[in-house]
Scaffold this motif. Structure first.
Motif, short mmCIF file in Angstrom:
data_model
loop_
_atom_site.label_atom_id
_atom_site.label_comp_id
_atom_site.label_asym_id
_atom_site.label_seq_id
_atom_site.Cartn_x
_atom_site.Cartn_y
_atom_site.Cartn_z
N GLU A 133 0.82 -1.20 0.00
CA GLU A 133 0.00 0.00 0.00
C GLU A 133 0.86 1.26 0.00
N SER A 134 0.29 2.33 -0.53
CA SER A 134 0.93 3.63 -0.50
C SER A 134 -0.14 4.71 -0.58
N GLY A 188 -0.91 7.00 1.93
CA GLY A 188 -1.42 7.52 3.19
C GLY A 188 -0.72 8.81 3.58
N CYS A 214 -2.65 0.23 -3.96
CA CYS A 214 -2.16 -1.07 -3.50
C CYS A 214 -1.64 -1.81 -4.72
N THR A 234 -1.01 1.31 5.46
CA THR A 234 -0.54 2.68 5.32
C THR A 234 -1.39 3.56 6.25
N GLN A 235 -0.72 4.47 6.94
CA GLN A 235 -1.39 5.29 7.95
C GLN A 235 -2.11 6.47 7.29
N LEU A 291 -5.43 6.15 -1.94
CA LEU A 291 -4.54 5.06 -1.60
C LEU A 291 -4.38 4.14 -2.80
#
Length: 123
Positions: free
Chosen positions: A6-7, A9, A22, A117-118, A20
């Motif tokens: 994932e990316s 965030g 994935c 991802t936060q 987001l």
């Protein structure tokens, strides 16, 4: 076997948007139903959205309907979660997941998970 990363965030103000992504490894991405889940501190991981393998069917939990959109690009081995009108209660670690079979909302039936991802939404 599929690996998910994932990316996208980050920190955003209430009312803002994030997308987001994935990314999945392997050549069988289109064989997997994909889902997004989230986990807030002290809470269980909850279902957000799922998308079918190839015909574009989607399903959302009520709390994000009309604000979040799940989509996928099988040519790029990527699933997305567009998040609009974000609220502080959307703050969580967001995970993508993959499973054989049809769409599902139960986390235990998903076979593969990303690292998360936060997403933090400030008021």
């Amino acid at each position: 076997q599929v690996q998910l990363v994932e990316s996208g965030g980050g920190l955003v103000q209430a009312g803002g948007s994030l997308r987001l992504s994935c990314a999945a490894s392997g050549r069988t991405f289109s064989s997997y139903t994909m889902g997004w889940f989230r986990q807030a501190p002290g809470k269980e991981r909850e279902f957000i959205a799922t998308i079918s393998r190839s015909d574009g069917r989607t399903y959302y939990t009520d709390s994000v309907k009309g604000r979040f959109t799940i989509s996928r690009d099988n040519a790029k081995n990527t699933v997305y979660l567009q998040m609009n009108s974000l609220k502080p209660e959307d703050t969580a670690v967001y995970f993508c997941a993959a499973r054989w079979g049809d769409m599902a909302t139960t986390r235990r039936v998903y076979n593969y998970w990303g690292q998360g991802t936060q997403v933090t939404v400030s008021s």
